[in-house]
Structures are given as C-alpha cells and as structure tokens.
Enzyme design. Structure first.
Site, mmCIF file in Angstrom:
data_model
loop_
_atom_site.group_PDB
_atom_site.id
_atom_site.type_symbol
_atom_site.label_atom_id
_atom_site.label_comp_id
_atom_site.label_asym_id
_atom_site.label_seq_id
_atom_site.Cartn_x
_atom_site.Cartn_y
_atom_site.Cartn_z
ATOM 1 N N ASP A 44 -11.313 2.507 3.853
ATOM 2 C CA ASP A 44 -11.680 1.086 3.821
ATOM 3 C C ASP A 44 -13.186 0.902 3.632
ATOM 4 O O ASP A 44 -13.640 -0.208 3.337
ATOM 5 C CB ASP A 44 -11.299 0.421 5.156
ATOM 6 C CG ASP A 44 -9.983 -0.339 5.078
ATOM 7 O OD1 ASP A 44 -9.708 -0.902 4.002
ATOM 8 O OD2 ASP A 44 -9.266 -0.387 6.095
ATOM 9 N N GLN A 50 -4.813 -1.562 9.471
ATOM 10 C CA GLN A 50 -4.729 -2.893 8.876
ATOM 11 C C GLN A 50 -5.313 -3.936 9.822
ATOM 12 O O GLN A 50 -4.988 -3.979 11.007
ATOM 13 C CB GLN A 50 -3.248 -3.218 8.550
ATOM 14 C CG GLN A 50 -3.045 -4.506 7.791
ATOM 15 C CD GLN A 50 -3.615 -4.479 6.367
ATOM 16 O OE1 GLN A 50 -3.687 -3.433 5.723
ATOM 17 N NE2 GLN A 50 -4.038 -5.637 5.886
ATOM 18 N N LYS A 93 0.843 -1.209 0.000
ATOM 19 C CA LYS A 93 0.000 0.000 0.000
ATOM 20 C C LYS A 93 0.878 1.260 0.000
ATOM 21 O O LYS A 93 0.611 2.220 -0.734
ATOM 22 C CB LYS A 93 -0.943 -0.018 1.212
ATOM 23 C CG LYS A 93 -2.037 -1.080 1.059
ATOM 24 C CD LYS A 93 -2.833 -1.370 2.321
ATOM 25 C CE LYS A 93 -3.815 -2.519 2.065
ATOM 26 N NZ LYS A 93 -4.588 -2.950 3.224
HETATM 27 N N1 GUN Z 1 -7.093 -6.995 6.073
HETATM 28 C C1 GUN Z 1 -7.435 -7.743 4.998
HETATM 29 N N2 GUN Z 1 -8.052 -6.991 4.054
HETATM 30 C C2 GUN Z 1 -8.097 -5.735 4.555
HETATM 31 C C3 GUN Z 1 -8.603 -4.516 4.043
HETATM 32 O O1 GUN Z 1 -9.164 -4.426 2.940
HETATM 33 N N3 GUN Z 1 -8.450 -3.438 4.854
HETATM 34 C C4 GUN Z 1 -7.870 -3.508 6.083
HETATM 35 N N4 GUN Z 1 -7.791 -2.414 6.810
HETATM 36 N N5 GUN Z 1 -7.395 -4.633 6.581
HETATM 37 C C5 GUN Z 1 -7.504 -5.739 5.812
#
Ligand code: GUN
Length: 295
Positions: A120, A97, A53
């Site tokens: 998100d 995350q 990211k």
């Molecule tokens: N963990 C797995 N997929 C995601 C996601 O799309 N966003 C976040 N914040 N954590 C994750």
C-alpha cells in the site's frame, strides 16, 4: 466539445498484463509472488474491494491469502497476524484493508507492516522515501493516475496539477508523485482541501485536476478550465431505488456537466478504480522481486 473519456479498464488491463509477465519471470526462478489481504469486519464496500483484489491476483499469477477477522477482534490480534505475515518468507505483500473498526489505531497497524512488504506504500519509511524520490513501494491509487494520463497520450511535464483532497491515501502521496522529475510527473503542484478559501479560483487554473474529496459530484463545470484533464478519484454510493441494488456509484465530479468543458475525463466506475487494483498487482510483483534480490 465533449471530453475524451479515459478508459481506466483498458489501461488497467494493460498494466495487469505487464504485471503478469513480470510474475511469470519470477515463476521461472521458482518464486511465487504472494499477497496477503486482511479484512477486519464486514463493511460492504471493503468486502467488494477485497474481492476484486483477490480475483486480480488469480488473473495475474499471484498467490492470494485472504485473512478475515471479526469487527470486535482486539487490535492485538491484528498486530500478531501482521507479525506472522511479516515473518512468513512465502508472503511478499501485506495489505490491511482500511478503514478499520474505530477501536483500532490505523497508524499503529500501518507501522507494524514490514516496509518491504508494504504494497500500500503507507508505512512512514515508504512515505519518506517517496517524498525524497528514492525508489520504493508507493500508494496504489495515486500511482495509477500518471499511468492513466500518459497512456492516454496526455503530456504531464510542465503542467499545473491541482489536487483537491489531502488524505494520506491519495492527496498527499499524489502531490509527492506529481512533483518528482520524469515524464510521468514534473508538474507544478497545488493542493487544495477543506480549509481552502475560494477553491474554484485554484481548480480553474488546473491543466490536470485531480478530485479526491469524498463528496458526490462536488466538481462542476464552472470549476474547470476548458480542455483540462479531470481525474475523478471519488467512489460514492448514492441511494437510487431504480437500481436493483438500491444505490448507484458516482464520483466526486459531476461527469455529465464537466465532460462538456474538460479535454479528457475519467468515468466512475471504470476510471481510477480498476487502476488501483492493477497497481497493487504491480506493487506485489515488485515487492517479491526486491525481497528476492536482497535476500
Ligand atoms: N481503503 C480505501 N483505499 C484503500 C487502499 O488503497 N488500501 C487499503 N489498504 N485500504 C483502502
């Protein structure tokens, strides 16, 4: 007949380029889109996702802030960090995350993020807006799936989409996206899950089958209608001592088996995964644009 392989890397690169052009337009107005990514603990998969990211931000002209916290950090410290980021006018997107360590309440943490910065799309305000079709920030992984399908020249409107999985991150928002009006949705939808009896009876009716189960190679050819579009959301590490890193990545779909009956299929890696990151870039630019429109 072997299925068309949907190239997630190529489509993600297109979307990331579009996000970069949108970011450039904001730069011209003196706005620098900025994403804060919070990583708690040292889960290796989470570290890898956060790394990708941050790299994508650099490539897109988005400023990234990476905030790392110890596994044992009190939840209160994380909530206070979120408060600081909510109040920081230079931050447009906040992503914590998941999964979080067990002593932290993911719901409480998610609800603490300002909905305007919730890239998100997990905050209940955004979940509610999505469900009634109001423009908002939507979860990245399911949002990328209609892009993968339609940019591969496959029509969605009128098709029967079957989603296997009911998580808050993928399955449920996927249903809310697919049922909306418009060319990138307008599907008839079925949601299957661990409580579904006779699962294959449903999956075999799918024109579009979306697997978000979390079980390696769960979907086999016998569960798929001939010519169906199969989207594999799974990313599972399975032990493989022949690989230098000791594991290989497989999806929730038995790719080699299913590609013989499907019309189109996403690979793992290189399908849904890169799209999640590209959609995050799109959401961050969108959040920055919306904040500066209303501010
Ligand atoms: N963990 C797995 N997929 C995601 C996601 O799309 N966003 C976040 N914040 N954590 C994750």
């Amino acid at each position: 007949m072997s299925a068309k392989i949907i190239d997630g890397k190529k489509i993600a690169a297109e979307i990331q380029e579009e996000a970069k052009q949108d970011a450039d337009k904001l730069h011209e107005r003196g706005i620098k889109p900025c994403l804060a990514v919070v990583l708690v603990g040292n889960n290796p998969a989470s570290k890898a996702y956060v790394g990708s990211k941050v790299r994508a931000c650099e490539a897109t002209g988005i400023v990234s802030l990476k905030i790392e916290m110890e596994t044992e950090s009190p939840e209160q410290d994380l909530l206070e960090e979120i408060d600081r980021l909510n109040e920081d006018p230079n931050v447009h997107g906040i992503l914590v995350q998941l999964p979080l360590p067990h002593h932290m309440d993911e719901e409480r943490v998610t609800e603490r993020i300002d909905p305007a910065k919730d890239v998100d799309g997990f905050h209940p305000e955004n979940v509610g807006k999505l469900s009634i079709g109001i423009d908002c920030l939507t979860p990245c992984t399911p949002s990328g799936i209609p892009e993968l399908i339609t940019r591969s020249g496959i029509k969605m409107s009128g098709k029967h989409a079957v989603v296997v999985g009911r998580s808050n991150i993928v399955g449920k928002p996927m249903m809310n996206i697919l049922v909306q009006k418009g060319d990138k949705a307008n599907c008839t939808i079925t949601c299957c899950h661990s409580g579904t009896d006779h699962l294959a009876n449903y999956t075999r009716q799918a024109d579009i089958l979306i697997a978000a189960i979390g079980v390696p190679e769960f979907v086999t050819a016998g569960m798929v209608k001939e010519g169906a579009t199969v989207i594999d959301v799974g990313i599972n590490r399975v032990e493989d001592l022949e690989h230098s890193r000791g594991y290989r990545l497989v999806g929730d779909v038995d790719f080699d088996d299913v590609k013989e009956v499907a019309g189109a299929i996403t690979p793992v890696p290189g399908g849904v995964g890169p799209m999640t990151v590209a959609m995050l870039m799109q959401n961050t630019v969108k959040a920055a644009r919306m904040i500066h429109q209303s501010g």
